[in-house]
Every structure is written in C-alpha cells, then in structure tokens.
Design a protein around this motif. Sequence first.
Motif: not given
Length: 443
Positions: A6-13, A91-103
């Motif tokens: 799941i983590e890898l999938q969220t990284n690609k979307v 940082h937690e917009y949309g219910g998940q953490r965005h640990i990189r600016y580009r993310d």
Amino acid sequence: MGRRDIELQTNKVYGHDVVAADAEGPSTAHQISSDSWFQVGFILTTGINSAYVLGYSGTVMVPLGWTGGVVGLVLATIISLYANALIAHLHEYGGQRHIRYRDLAGYIYGKKAYSLTWALQYINLFMINTGYIILAGSALKATYVLFRDDGLLKLPYCIAIAGLVCAMFAICIPHLSALGIWLGFSTVFSLIYIIISFLLSLKDGLHSPPRDYKLPGEGFSKVFTIIGASANLVFAFNTGMLPEIQATIRQPVVKNMMNALYFQFTAGVLPLYLVAFTGYWAYGSSTSVYLLNSVNGPVWVKATANITAFLQSVIALHIFASPMYEFLDTKYGIKGSALNVKNMSFRIVVRGGYLAFNTFVSAFLPFLGDFMSLTGAISTFPLTFILANHMYLKAKEEKLTSSQKLWHWFNIGFFSIMSILATIAALRLIAVDSKTYHVFADV
C-alpha cells in the motif's frame, strides 16, 4: 495487499482521488516522527544562523540602507513565518502525511507538479549548498591569511578542502535525525562567531570616524542591486524543505511544527539581526560580503571566529543536502546499519560525487552574494511564497472567504513579479562579476 504494498502504491499515485492508506506517508529510508519540536526548532535556527549571517551586512544592508534593510528584514521575517505556517498546516492534507515537498505538490496538483517541484527544490538546495561551500572556503582562506598573507593558498584551493571535509561529514552522518549532538556543536559554533563578529564590529564602530551609508551604484545599476537584495531577504529565512524537516517531528506534527516555527522566527532571528545591523553600522557601505574580512581584532580571536564559521558551514550543509540524500538512499534501498559495507560504499561514491560537483561549481563561480540572490529569485520565491499560497488556496478553497482568496491571489501575483525581476537582477550581477573577475577567481 500488505502494508508495504500500500505504501508503494501511494508513492506512485498523484491525484485528488488518492485515499490515505498509511498516516505515516510514503516509504523512506530515513527516520521520521522521531524528533521533538525543540530539536526541529534548533535545526531551523541552525539554518537561519549559519555562517550566512556573516554575509547579510554586506548583501542586504549595504544595497538597501538603514530604512530598506531594517524594514525589509522585519517584513521578510513576518511573511516567511506566514508562508511556512501555510505549508506546515498542509502536512497531513487529505488524511496522509506528505514528508517531501514534491509529494505534497504532487498530491494537490498531479504528477507534472511533482516533477516541477522536485526540480525547483533540487536547484534551491544545490545553490544553498554551493553557498555553504563558498562560505567554508572563504573562512579557511581568511584563517590562512591571518597567519601567512603570501597569496599561495587561493580561494579555489580552500573551497576544494571545504568540499572534501563536507563529503567526509556526509559519509559519516546517514540522515537528518542522526545529527543529534552535532546540532549542539553547531549552536556553540554559531554563538562563537556571532558573538565575536558582534563585539569586534561594535569596537570598530565606536572607534571609527563617521561612515558612509550611501547606497551603491547609479541609475539602473542601483535598481538592479536593490531588487537582487530583496531576494537575499527571503533567502535568509527560508529552507525550501519544510515538509522534509517536518517529517522528522513527533505527533502531533502540525502543532509541534508550529512551535518549532515560532521558536525559529522569534528567538532564532535575533542573532541574525544583531550581526547584520551591527556590521553595517560599523563599516557602512564598505562592509564586506563576508563580515569577518572587515573586522579588526586579535589574530587568535579572528581565527577562532573563522574556524567556527567553517565547521558550522559543514554541519549546516548536511541539513540542506539531506533531501537529495534521502531521495537517493530510498531509491536504491539503502537501509539498515550506517556502518554496513554496502551502505558506507554507497555514501562514499554517491554523496562524494554529488558534493564533488557542488564543490566544482563553488570554485568555478565563487560569488557568494550573487548565489544568494539567484537562489532567492528562482527557487525561494516560487517554493516558499508562490507555491505555498497557491497550494493552500487550492486545498482549502471551499473553506476560504472571498477576501481570503483575494489575499492569496495577491500574494501569488506579487511574488511572481518579484521572482522574475529578482532573477533578471541576479543573472545580471553574475554576468558583471564574471567580467570583473574570472572563473576560479581568488576573491
């Protein structure tokens, strides 16, 4: 499907339809959620009070004068706190953490924005690190000249030595959270060169004849210099990597990050003000872009200030290089013990190669003030002010009033114009200095 999948999938979307599957955000080879807000506040304060503070008397106050410099620094402090707060709250917009600016940009806008933001951020951090290597080299040369002013150890050689030391430090410290006690050393180093530069400037100012505070240049040259200095103002207070720093903080991440920002923009800015104002007061329009080249005092005192400025630059560079290190470590699966032969070899080759190129650019065009202006113009303005306001506007659009939306659009328009003008001014400064001196100059 397991947690790792799941983590890898969220990284690609990259769309609005992404559903947060892991509140900790995308997978990373580096530590997250491990640091107190106080430690993060020290990281941010280290960035503000790095050896760059020794340049603001000459690169901000000289071209702007008393009124423009004082008002400009205070305003830059306020608007920088505001812009960074906008990013922190997403940082937690949309219910998940965005640990990189580009993310974060990719989640809000899509894949193209992800790539564009990463490119802007890479340019920003690369040029900041270029400045740190120039600073470290300048500090080494200034130390050498105190004891042997024979012209043998030139600035490009000092920059090469500085780059080597930075590479050795990068190889030994695997990630941002591992800085630990080095942040304490960094604070001590900063206090030493800040106190010394302040006291020596104060002594010189009290015993010097009236200074000339006239703004340098005439006509269009003066205008371009003032515009370039405006980019230095925003460069002074912003990292361009707030989500990456916020990723290291413990829950609750927004509240703790705001505490760190309040610390940075209150207690953290006072040393910068002290050095910038005192240096300009003491030497006026003749203030050097590296303040320790202007001060007079005992050789051992000046040597101490220069050596601590050199050491602090090495530590501070590691902070601003960490997003690139994290990207490479994660991409190539560098995890586990930092002393693992594979991991150590990877850091030697990859980080060493990255900093070797950084060092080459630093020695090739060693114009510190110009790099500060260009960095502020082409990356700090877009990343910290234009993008932050637009991301917040897009993310919170349904909750904002018409006046709030208008306010954000005004910021976007104003800082876009400033970014364009400051880029032109900075490129002109580099072109002029390249003609005045030469590549690999001993300035």
